[in-house]
Write a protein that holds these residues in place. Structure first.
Motif, mmCIF file in Angstrom:
data_model
loop_
_atom_site.group_PDB
_atom_site.id
_atom_site.type_symbol
_atom_site.label_atom_id
_atom_site.label_comp_id
_atom_site.label_asym_id
_atom_site.label_seq_id
_atom_site.Cartn_x
_atom_site.Cartn_y
_atom_site.Cartn_z
ATOM 1 N N GLU A 134 -3.464 3.345 9.732
ATOM 2 C CA GLU A 134 -3.219 4.403 8.749
ATOM 3 C C GLU A 134 -2.336 3.958 7.602
ATOM 4 N N ALA A 135 -2.424 2.685 7.266
ATOM 5 C CA ALA A 135 -1.656 2.169 6.129
ATOM 6 C C ALA A 135 -2.456 2.307 4.843
ATOM 7 N N ALA A 136 -3.765 2.414 4.993
ATOM 8 C CA ALA A 136 -4.603 2.626 3.811
ATOM 9 C C ALA A 136 -5.372 3.922 4.003
ATOM 10 N N LEU B 102 0.832 -1.203 0.000
ATOM 11 C CA LEU B 102 0.000 0.000 0.000
ATOM 12 C C LEU B 102 0.867 1.254 0.000
ATOM 13 N N GLY B 103 2.009 1.155 0.698
ATOM 14 C CA GLY B 103 2.921 2.285 0.791
ATOM 15 C C GLY B 103 3.435 2.719 -0.577
ATOM 16 N N PRO C 102 -13.244 -6.937 4.383
ATOM 17 C CA PRO C 102 -13.547 -5.856 5.320
ATOM 18 C C PRO C 102 -12.666 -5.860 6.578
ATOM 19 N N GLY C 103 -12.474 -7.035 7.171
ATOM 20 C CA GLY C 103 -11.721 -7.095 8.422
ATOM 21 C C GLY C 103 -10.316 -6.544 8.263
ATOM 22 N N ARG C 104 -9.624 -7.030 7.247
ATOM 23 C CA ARG C 104 -8.245 -6.608 7.040
ATOM 24 C C ARG C 104 -8.150 -5.130 6.684
ATOM 25 N N LEU C 105 -9.093 -4.653 5.885
ATOM 26 C CA LEU C 105 -9.028 -3.241 5.511
ATOM 27 C C LEU C 105 -9.192 -2.367 6.748
ATOM 28 N N LEU C 106 -10.127 -2.746 7.601
ATOM 29 C CA LEU C 106 -10.356 -1.947 8.795
ATOM 30 C C LEU C 106 -9.081 -1.884 9.633
ATOM 31 N N ASP C 107 -8.447 -3.008 9.767
ATOM 32 C CA ASP C 107 -7.180 -3.082 10.480
ATOM 33 C C ASP C 107 -6.169 -2.110 9.867
#
Ligand code: ADP
Ligand code: MG
Length: 560
Positions: free
Chosen positions: A141-143, A120-121, A131-136
């Motif tokens: 603040e990686a996404a 993502l960086g 959803p779970g991983r994205l929320l994490d």
């Protein structure tokens, strides 16, 4: 609905990529949704069955709108499973083959988060996420989804089924107001409607095809057997269909593993796919299934969600699902791309009511089929074998051997020769099925089950000896490529010796090699290949060479 890709209003870059994928004309969903997304505004809820081409329906317009010069994330796709994540990002990568500099990143649970943070960086125009991983990742603040213009909820019903409601709420409330939201679903249960109401702006509901209906090309059959005969019936179905390429659905992870293990033991090319497997194991299973090295994939509903396989001959419900919706999902996996599909349910006497309820929902009739008996199966297998012989290419290499062949078969009549050759292939089949009983339950008996006389013999076919299948198991084979940093070790053990992957892990363990150093495993009839970490491979070879396994002297070699 637009019937030609050229009329949709897509750029040449995308049209070329689509043409290279072999898509000739838009599917109904694509013909309906793509023009709406390109030419109109507003949110859309699209209801269409699995296999109708939804990924391109949202993917192509999304790519069309992408601003490649803007490094911020502009499109977010949420979907229920990691398989689906990977499938969607692969599809989007294919469509965007000619969009230079595009970055598509998929993030999902069950995989190392550090690698995903790094990905993502480096920037992501599109994020495809569970959803779970994205929320994490948002919490860390990686996404960053503050700049997205399009939000896509794919298989929304399934995300809610899997309990992602809270995560979805959290994510959706962070997405910018100005976004366009698209929701795709095979069904429209209350929960999905609620999501649409709370987070979408007066969405237009587009229904393509008959919602909730079994796909038009799919025929539905059931076999009714005693509960104890379920597995035996599955084997009969597989034996009756020598070209079977099927997903076998089970209820639980445990059952999935148990059935896959039993099938392997009985010599079928089968394996399990469920949530207890590591990512690497799942990838390996899927890779083998896709190249038809496996003929039966035994899976849970969740694990099978993302699988994109178009040419299944059968979907088999080893057990009917609890929820009728799931039956629609399952059967929608066959009969794709205008091919005929067959969905089979194995049921016991008490489950006929379930079949009726499914019929009401899918608005189609099931046909009850008798479980094939020994004679029919043997005949089908014989025909298959003879057809195979008839269509084989005769290469020149054989000619130089003809004198020897003629000498050995001198004086044998054509008829005797044919009998001998077929018996050579078939005696074990005959042996196995000679003992086989009739698995069918007479109509009358369905209600008051017999208790007394049939208990003993019921087991024979189910737990069965596995001689039959071995005959058809590949006799030789090439293991393909193994993981990077690994090397193939070849061992003179195979299905013939009844080894299954678990045995190999134990063998490795016995010579001090842990699971982590063991990669892919390919078992053939006479021998097997196991991928080992480079560092331990030589050592393993030296340990194994000459050692005894099951009274057999091992011989190991490395394939460098
Ligand atoms: P869904 O998401 O509706 O279940 P997918 O988008 O996964 O369906 O598409 C199902 C399969 O159909 C995929 O293998 C895809 O490559 C193929 N496909 C999609 N659109 C077309 C098309 N226009 N022509 C031919 N094949 C297509
Ligand atoms: Mg899809």
């Amino acid at each position: 609905m637009v019937a030609d890709f050229l009329e949709l209003g897509l750029s040449n870059e995308l049209l070329n990529a689509v043409a290279e994928l072999g898509f000739e004309k838009p599917t109904p969903v694509q013909g309906t949704v793509i023009p709406k997304l390109l030419m109109e505004e507003g949110d859309i809820v699209c209801l269409a069955q699995t296999g109708t081409g939804k990924t391109a329906a949202f993917g192509l317009p999304a790519l069309e709108y992408l601003d490649l010069k803007n490094p911020k994330t502009q499109i977010l796709v949420l979907c229920p499973t990691r398989e689906l994540c990977r499938q969607i990002s692969q599809d989007l990568t294919n469509y965007s083959k000619y969009l230079e500099g595009i970055r598509i990143v998929s993030v999902y649970g069950g995989a190392n988060i550090t690698g995903q943070i790094k990905d993502l960086g480096r920037g992501a125009h599109i994020i495809v996420a569970t959803p779970g991983r994205l929320l994490d990742l948002l919490k860390r603040e990686a996404a960053d989804i503050s700049g997205i213009s399009t939000l896509i909820l794919d298989e929304a019903d399934e995300m809610l089924n899997m309990g992602f409601k809270d995560e979805l709420d959290a994510i959706l409330s962070q997405a910018p107001e100005t976004r366009r939201s698209l929701l795709f679903s095979a069904t429209l249960p209350k929960e999905v409607e609620n999501i649409a109401k709370s987070y979408m702006k007066d969405p237009e509901i587009v229904t393509v095809g008959q919602r909730n209906a079994g796909s038009a090309n799919v025929e539905h059959y059931y076999y009714m057997v005693k509960e104890d005969d379920r597995y035996a019936a599955l084997k009969r179905i597989a034996d009756y269909n020598p070209d079977i390429y099927a997903i076998v659905f089970c209820k639980t992870r445990e059952e999935t593993q148990k059935i896959a293990d039993a099938l392997q033991k009985d010599g079928y090319d089968a394996d399990a796919l469920h949530g207890d497997l590591s990512q690497a194991q799942r990838d390996h299973v899927m890779e083998r299934f896709k190249r038809h090295a496996l003929h039966m994939l035994v899976a849970t509903d969740v694990a099978a969600r993302g699988i994109d396989v178009n040419d299944l001959t059968h979907v088999i419900n080893y057990n009917l699902p609890q929820e009728i919706e799931l039956y629609t999902h399952r059967s929608g996996r066959t009969g794709r791309a205008d091919k005929k599909g067959v969905s089979i349910a194995i049921i016991n006497q008490r489950e006929r009511g379930k079949i009726r309820r499914i019929e009401a929902v899918i608005r189609k009739q099931f046909t009850r089929l008798p479980v094939p008996g020994a004679r029919e199966i043997c005949e089908r297998q014989l025909v298959h074998l003879i057809n195979g012989i008839n269509s084989v290419e005769v290469r020149d290499d054989i000619y130089s051997f003809m004198p020897v062949i003629n000498e050995l078969w001198d004086g044998i009549s054509r008829e005797d020769l044919v009998k001998k050759i077929l018996s050579y292939e078939f005696n074990r089949f005959f042996d196995y099925y000679r003992k086989a009983k009739d698995l069918n339950i007479p109509e009358k008996e369905s209600r008051n089950r017999r208790k007394s006389s049939d208990a003993g013999q019921d087991q024979d076919a189910a737990s069965g000896d596995n001689a039959v299948r071995k005959e058809r198991k590949a006799r030789d084979g090439n293991p393909g490529v193994c993981e990077q940093g690994f090397v193939w070790l070849r061992l003179n053990l195979g299905y013939k010796n009844r080894v299954i992957p678990r045995d190999i892990i134990s063998i490795m363990k016995a010579c001090g090699i842990g699971k982590k150093a063991v990669g892919k495993i390919e078992i053939f009839n006479e021998f097997l290949y196991v991928a080992l970490k480079d560092k331990v491979a030589e050592y393993a070879k030296s340990q194994l060479n000459g050692a005894l396994y099951d009274k057999r002297r091992l011989s190991a070699s490395l394939l460098r």
